[in-house]
Design a protein around this motif. Structure first.
Motif: not given
Ligand code: FE2
Length: 279
Positions: A75-85, A264-279
């Motif tokens: 339903n939300a293509p930005e959301v990763s599903t993390l599933e373990y069993d 069983y463990r089931y999680m949803h994850r979103c990543s957020i980017r800012l285009g930063e290069k570490p300094v």
């Protein structure tokens, strides 16, 4: 909303706030707390994958999830599903900031517990800043200005990650590998908002100290990895269903404790980017 630190090194709990109904003012306060504490936790959040992604989008660009190590929500293509069993044993039990292997690592991640084991499956968060501050002045001087090489394949060629390369996810893994050749980042990263310095290496991805003989690099890195795993810099978060953790990858590491197989463990994850290069 209320913000209460949960630990001296890292982490705060935010209460009296609904992510699904967040206001602009609350969103700013959440960001302030994230900058101050490195990771913020919420309990009892009811939100759809769409609301989860919309929350993440308040703080930066939220890329579409790629089917590789993890799945993608229908339903939300930005959301990763993390599933373990039983067939998919937990395998993220290594300290890392997300995206250290990328040229432009993701700034933050928002992880939402859908179904967690009755007991076990905690996540340990580490303050890279507390770890840096605890180094001797001589070690800080030695590391000052040093670069390290970070490599996606250092982690993903391990036997424990073998299943990621099978089936449809394998294409995503190969794409991620090709898009992320080994990259150099500073060993000590300065936070763009707080100006605080953090140790920015991890056993999962960091392969070499640049310009240092191989044996010296191996020994110094293994010291830093051990140092980063000390309990003084950690907070261990016990998940419940509908808990959320929102962490800043620029100054924290995390470790998903793999003690609950075959539960069983089931999680949803979103990543957020800012285009930063570490300094
Ligand atoms: Fe992670």
């Amino acid at each position: 909303m209320k913000v209460r630190p949960v630990n001296l090194a890292v982490g705060a709990e935010i209460t009296d706030m609904s992510i699904a109904n967040i206001t602009d003012d609350e969103a700013k306060q959440v960001h302030d707390a994230l900058m101050q504490y490195g990771v913020v936790f919420f309990r009892d959040q009811e939100m759809t994958p769409r609301q989860h992604a919309d929350f993440a989008k308040r703080y930066g660009e939220v890329p579409l999830a790629q089917k590789a190590s993890f799945g993608v929500d229908a339903n939300a293509p930005e959301v990763s599903t993390l599933e373990y069993d039983r067939e998919r044993p937990p395998n993220v039990n290594h300290f890392h900031p997300d995206g250290l292997f990328r040229e432009h690592p993701e700034f933050a991640s928002v992880l939402y517990a859908k179904e967690v084991p009755e007991i076990g499956g905690d996540t340990i968060f580490v303050s890279g800043h507390a770890a840096y501050e605890a180094l001797s002045d001589r070690m800080k001087q030695y590391l000052d200005g040093m670069q390290a090489q970070n490599d996606f394949m250092k982690l993903h060629s391990r036997p424990s990650k073998k299943r990621s390369w099978k089936g449809e996810g394998g294409k995503g893994m190969a794409a991620a590998r090709d898009a992320n050749p080994p990259v150099e980042h500073p060993v000590v990263r300065t936070h763009p908002v707080t100006g605080k310095k953090s140790l920015y290496v991890c056993e999962s991805f960091t392969s070499w100290l640049v310009g240092v003989p191989e044996k010296e690099s191996n020994h110094v890195l293994s010291y830093l990895f051990e140092h980063l795993s000390l309990p003084e810099f950690q907070y261990r978060f016990e998940w419940r269903n509908n808990s959320v953790a929102f962490w800043d990858n620029r100054c924290t590491l995390h470790y998903a404790v793999a003690d609950y197989w075959p539960a069983y463990r089931y999680m949803h994850r979103c990543s957020i980017r800012l285009g930063e290069k570490p300094v």
